[in-house]
Every structure is written in structure tokens, then in C-alpha cells.
Design a protein around this motif. Structure first.
Motif, mmCIF file in Angstrom:
data_model
loop_
_atom_site.group_PDB
_atom_site.id
_atom_site.type_symbol
_atom_site.label_atom_id
_atom_site.label_comp_id
_atom_site.label_asym_id
_atom_site.label_seq_id
_atom_site.Cartn_x
_atom_site.Cartn_y
_atom_site.Cartn_z
ATOM 1 N N ASP A 227 0.797 -1.220 0.000
ATOM 2 C CA ASP A 227 0.000 0.000 0.000
ATOM 3 C C ASP A 227 0.834 1.277 0.000
ATOM 4 O O ASP A 227 0.414 2.306 -0.508
ATOM 5 C CB ASP A 227 -0.968 0.000 1.190
ATOM 6 C CG ASP A 227 -2.099 0.967 0.960
ATOM 7 O OD1 ASP A 227 -2.030 2.093 1.477
ATOM 8 O OD2 ASP A 227 -3.018 0.623 0.199
ATOM 9 N N GLN A 283 -8.344 -0.945 -8.865
ATOM 10 C CA GLN A 283 -8.046 -1.622 -7.591
ATOM 11 C C GLN A 283 -8.953 -2.842 -7.516
ATOM 12 O O GLN A 283 -10.156 -2.745 -7.772
ATOM 13 C CB GLN A 283 -8.321 -0.675 -6.428
ATOM 14 C CG GLN A 283 -7.860 -1.198 -5.090
ATOM 15 C CD GLN A 283 -8.347 -0.305 -3.955
ATOM 16 O OE1 GLN A 283 -9.547 -0.256 -3.636
ATOM 17 N NE2 GLN A 283 -7.425 0.421 -3.350
ATOM 18 N N TYR A 295 -8.849 -6.158 -2.328
ATOM 19 C CA TYR A 295 -7.652 -5.499 -1.774
ATOM 20 C C TYR A 295 -7.961 -4.863 -0.422
ATOM 21 O O TYR A 295 -7.207 -5.012 0.538
ATOM 22 C CB TYR A 295 -7.176 -4.445 -2.777
ATOM 23 C CG TYR A 295 -5.965 -3.662 -2.334
ATOM 24 C CD1 TYR A 295 -4.725 -4.284 -2.217
ATOM 25 C CD2 TYR A 295 -6.060 -2.305 -2.040
ATOM 26 C CE1 TYR A 295 -3.604 -3.564 -1.812
ATOM 27 C CE2 TYR A 295 -4.947 -1.579 -1.639
ATOM 28 C CZ TYR A 295 -3.719 -2.218 -1.534
ATOM 29 O OH TYR A 295 -2.629 -1.515 -1.121
ATOM 30 N N VAL A 301 -4.216 -3.435 5.003
ATOM 31 C CA VAL A 301 -4.366 -2.275 4.112
ATOM 32 C C VAL A 301 -5.194 -1.193 4.816
ATOM 33 O O VAL A 301 -6.251 -1.502 5.363
ATOM 34 C CB VAL A 301 -5.057 -2.696 2.790
ATOM 35 C CG1 VAL A 301 -5.440 -1.495 1.943
ATOM 36 C CG2 VAL A 301 -4.166 -3.645 1.992
ATOM 37 N N SER A 305 -8.228 2.907 1.307
ATOM 38 C CA SER A 305 -7.028 3.202 0.508
ATOM 39 C C SER A 305 -7.374 3.338 -0.986
ATOM 40 O O SER A 305 -8.185 2.584 -1.514
ATOM 41 C CB SER A 305 -6.010 2.074 0.678
ATOM 42 O OG SER A 305 -5.032 2.150 -0.329
ATOM 43 N N THR A 307 -4.905 3.232 -3.212
ATOM 44 C CA THR A 307 -3.696 2.733 -3.894
ATOM 45 C C THR A 307 -4.067 1.833 -5.070
ATOM 46 O O THR A 307 -4.851 0.897 -4.919
ATOM 47 C CB THR A 307 -2.832 1.944 -2.887
ATOM 48 O OG1 THR A 307 -2.468 2.837 -1.837
ATOM 49 C CG2 THR A 307 -1.589 1.381 -3.539
ATOM 50 N N THR A 309 -3.890 -1.118 -7.720
ATOM 51 C CA THR A 309 -3.280 -2.433 -7.925
ATOM 52 C C THR A 309 -3.229 -2.736 -9.430
ATOM 53 O O THR A 309 -2.753 -3.775 -9.849
ATOM 54 C CB THR A 309 -4.088 -3.534 -7.210
ATOM 55 O OG1 THR A 309 -5.429 -3.524 -7.729
ATOM 56 C CG2 THR A 309 -4.130 -3.289 -5.704
#
Ligand code: BG6
Length: 479
Positions: A227, A283, A295, A301, A305, A307, A309
Motif C-alpha cells: 500500500d 483496484q 484489496y 491495508v 485506501s 492505492t 493495484t
């Protein structure tokens, strides 16, 4: 420079990287007699363990196919020893020094290779202790380091500066393990040793280039670590950009490491920072059957989030050869298949002689099932003049079925032992790479882009096909 006999010191010897990659690669080199049979290997990490536990650790991921392999492993283990110690305690590095000297007395080694399989936080402390306690003038020293090399341009520069104050660029070997992969090493030969490819390798003939990395696995428990980085830092900024630079570079003056790296850096410097509109993020969420977690279901995590993937990003190279040609990089975890592939798509044939033609493509399959194939139009056999798309296929498993394809890490460790930097990342190359990605990473880190969810095990987020089509990629009429 095989005149040197090495002591290899693996720092972070109890970690995953050492266990899965470094030791198996060292064993592979030993077994195939690429490693001097007197080379000694010392593991260093915080975990306390005795010799037999360490041997179990070293052997864990080593595949033994034959009786000879088993015998070789026993020989190999005799060369390995272990010492535990902290990463921030000078006195522990002094004990390590005694250990090295002891080993060198029997082996007669005159060179040291320090393999840093370490988390980034202890990187500089360890390098500092090594320099202070384990560095000898008149002894050849080599330092293999692993990513992450910083988080952005600024932190990467700081790291380079701190490391540069301790070791010379010549002593540093920055690993990008994609540069050790057989098909990536094949790229320069394909381009520069074939007139039929070399002469069409430009914007006049090529419409777009796709570089794709797909993985079936998710972050699997490593989510918290992942992350902080996200897929762009994990795969795209290094592995995919390295591939791009070899695809796009001008021919080097020679195969010398500095000549090769000069050209790679040069092409990167022609690339402006990636624009927000040229990026699509995803993600992964729970798989459709509900069996694989999303995720955000990973408890390590952070909640909510953003972030990515999955990422697709288009890069333009503003030079004479490539102006206007989109290089579309795509990478993702938790997808439908595992594959890394380069697709060079050529322009449409001009004129109206034939209808419904598909475009030519050169496809380089990096993994799995290494292959190079060329998609081309052919006459469909039989009466009439119908066209059909077909492949000129160089699949390694059928063409080179007796050859063993070396592991990337074997190839790179051998290069480092031989003092060959060609397949390692130079400091200015890293700098140029971060310049391309830092602005977009900042936008992402600041939460300004919402990743599009895609189910675990799917082909990726909705909109990817439109995204690549926007940059000219055309699926052939006849495919
Ligand atoms: C690593 C990434 O650099 O490369 C991982 O950190 C990724 O997330 C791995 O799984 C892929 O390497 P390979 O050789 O299995 O394609």
C-alpha cells in the motif's frame, strides 16, 4: 574479471527475497559451475538461528530434480554459514568482519560481494556499517542493492547521495530483475542484429507499442507493505520502463555497460512526465464467486485506501524516431492470467488492394512460455485469394527445447561477480525514470484519482479496452 574469488555476504538472509531468489540463484550458479567452487556464502540477519536451521532456510525453495542436484546441494551447504546481528549495531558488523576474515583464510578469497536483501529503512545504516567495518582498500567490493530505490525523485536522489558518499557508482549494482530475464536480454539482439526488424523500428512504420504485465496473485497478506508503493512503483516505474527503454533506445556505440546505459538514459530524457489524462487506475475487489478477497479486505491495508493495484499509462517519446507513437504500459495484480508481453503494432497497409486486413505485430512474450512471434497476413490455402492472419512463431519450448533458460537472478548475480554493469540500473537512469513518474505519483498519493474497482481474477478495470483503443491499438478484423 573472473580472477576474483568472492566471499558473498547476504544481508537480510532470513527474509523472503533471500530465501526465494538469492540463495536458489547462488545454488543454480554453483551447480552449473558458474560459481568458483571455493566461493563462500555468509548469511547475516537479525533472526538467531543455528547452522542446520539456516541450511533449511537456504534449501527451502531450491528445487532438486536429480540425485546429482541433491549431492550438489550438500556441497553447496558446506560453503554457507550464518551469523545473526542487528542492522544498526556497529559491534555486530565487527563480529561479521571476524567471520569474513576467518572464512577468507580458508577460501583464499580476495573480493567481497555484499548482497543487500533488506527493507529500505535499514539500507543506509547497513551500508554505513559495512563501509566502516567490512570495507578493505585493495579488496574488490561489490554491493548489490534491490528496489525500492526511493519513493519519488527527491527521496531517490537522497538515497543516491547517501549511498554515493559510501560506495562508488562502480561498486554499486542496482537490480531490476527484469533485466536478467532471457527475453529482455534478447531485445537488443532482435533489434540490432536483424535488418528486417531494425529498418522498420520507427514512427513511420510502428503505430503503437503495448507493454503488459499481468499477475494472477493479489497482494496476499503483503498488502500493508504494498500500500505504501502501489503498482506503479512496484512494477511500472522499474520493470516496464526498463523494457520500454531497450525497445526505444538508439543503437549503442558498443555493448559496453556505459555505452548501453548512455543510450537508455538518453531515451528516457526525451519523455515528459506522464499526464493525468494518460493514466487509468484500478483496484481489485472480491472475486465474482466471493472466494478471493478484495484489496481493501486485507486487514493490513488502510481503510479506504486508493492505492492502485492496476495501472495503464501512456508514454510519449519526443524524439525523431518515436514522435507521436504511444507506448502503453499496463500492469496489474489479481488478474485473469499471468503474462508479461511486448506487442509492437505496425501501421495499416496503405491502398485498397486487399480488404479487412489485420495489422502486423511483433509480439515478444517475456513469460511464461518465452516466444517471439510475428503476426502477418497470408493467403488462406485453397482456391481463391482470401487473406488470413497467421503467426510466424518462434516458441522457445519447441525451438530450443534442450536449452535451459536461466533464472533472472542467476544471470544478474553472475554479471555482478564478473563486474558487468550492463544489466544494472545506473544512478542517472533512475533519476530520469523518477522524473517521468513523480508528478503523476504525487497526484495519486494525494488521492486525486479514484481507482476503478475490478473483480479479483478478471481482465482488469472496465475501460481498459477503450483506453488502449484511444492510443491506436486495433484488434484485427480477422482475429
Ligand atoms: C517484483 C514486484 O519486483 O516483481 C512484485 O515487487 C512482482 O510485486 C514481481 O510480483 C514479479 O516478478 P516476476 O519475475 O515474478 O514476474
Amino acid at each position: 574479471d573472473s580472477k576474483h574469488l568472492y566471499t558473498v555476504v547476504v544481508l537480510g538472509a532470513s527474509g523472503d527475497l533471500a530465501k526465494k531468489k538469492t540463495f536458489p540463484a547462488l545454488f543454480g550458479l554453483f551447480k552449473n559451475k558458474y560459481l568458483n567452487q571455493n566461493t563462500r556464502i555468509i548469511g547475516y540477519a537479525r533472526t538467531k538461528m543455528d547452522q542446520s536451521t539456516f541450511e533449511g532456510h537456504v534449501s527451502h525453495y531450491i528445487k532438486l530434480k536429480t540425485e546429482e542436484d541433491k549431492a550438489a546441494l550438500q556441497q553447496f551447504l558446506k560453503l554457507c554459514s550464518y551469523q545473526s546481528g542487528q542492522y544498526d549495531k556497529d559491534s555486530d558488523f565487527q563480529i561479521l568482519e571476524k567471520h569474513i576474515v576467518e572464512v577468507e583464510k580458508t577460501s583464499g578469497a580476495s573480493a567481497r560481494l555484499f548482497y543487500m536483501a533488506l527493507p529500505p529503512t535499514v539500507f543506509i545504516p547497513v551500508a554505513t556499517s559495512l563501509k566502516k567495518n567490512n570495507y578493505r582498500k585493495n579488496v574488490t567490493i561489490r554491493l548489490i542493492v534491490e528496489k525500492p530505490f526511493g519513493m519519488d525523485l527527491e527521496s531517490s536522489r537522497k538515497l543516491a547521495k547517501d549511498l554515493g558518499a559510501l560506495f562508488t557508482e562502480d561498486e554499486i549494482y542496482r537490480i531490476d530483475h527484469y533485466l536478467g530475464k532471457e527475453m529482455v536480454k534478447n531485445l537488443m539482439i532482435l533489434r540490432f542484429a536483424n535488418v528486417i526488424f531494425g529498418s522498420v523500428w520507427n514512427r513511420h512504420c510502428i503505430d503503437n507499442v503495448q507493454i503488459t504485465f499481468k499477475e494472477k496473485i493479489g497482494t496476499g497478506g503483503r498488502g500493508g507493505y504494498f500500500d505504501e508503493f502501489g503498482i506503479i512503483r512496484d512494477v511500472m516505474q522499474n520493470h516496464l520502463l526498463q523494457i520500454l527503454s531497450i525497445i526505444a533506445m538508439e543503437p549503442p556505440v558498443s555493448l559496453d555497460a556505459e555505452d548501453v546505459r548512455d543510450e537508455k538514459v538518453k531515451v528516457l530524457r526525451f519523455i515528459p512526465p506522464i499526464a493525468k489524462d494518460d493514466v487509468l487506475l484500478g483496484q481489485y475487489s472480491k472475486s465474482e464467486d466471493g472466494k478471493e478477497p478484495g484489496y481493501l479486505d486485507d486487514t493490513t491495508v488502510p481503510k479506504g485506501s486508493k492505492t492502485p493495484t492496476y495501472a495503464a499509462a501512456t508514454i510519449f517519446i519526443h524524439n525523431e524516431r518515436w514522435d507521436g507513437v504511444p507506448f502503453v504500459l499496463k500492469c496489474g495484480k489479481a488478474l485473469d492470467q499471468q503474462k508479461t508481453e511486448i506487442r509492437i503494432q505496425f501501421k495499416d497497409v496503405s491502398g485498397h488492394l486487399f480488404k479487412n486486413l489485420s495489422r502486423n505485430e511483433i509480439v515478444i512474450r517475456v513469460q511464461p512460455d518465452e516466444a517471439v512471434y510475428v503476426k502477418m497476413m497470408n493467403k488462406e490455402p485453397g482456391l481463391g485469394m482470401k487473406t488470413i492472419i497467421s503467426d510466424l512463431d518462434l516458441s522457445y519450448s519447441s525451438r530450443f527445447n534442450d536449452s535451459v533458460i536461466p533464472e533472472a537472478y542467476e544471470s544478474l548475480i553472475l554479471d555482478a561477480l564478473n563486474g558487468d554493469h550492463s544489466n544494472f540500473v545506473r544512478d542517472d537512469e533512475l533519476d530520469a525514470a523518477w522524473k517521468i513518474f513523480t508528478p503523476i505519483l504525487k497526484t495519486i498519493d494525494d488521492g486525486h484519482i479514484d481507482p476503478i474497482p475490478y473483480p479479483f481474477g478478471s481482465r482488469g478495470p472496465k475501460g481498459v479496452s477503450e483506453f488502449v483503443a484511444n492510443y491506436g491499438y486495433t484488434r484485427g478484423e480477422q482475429e
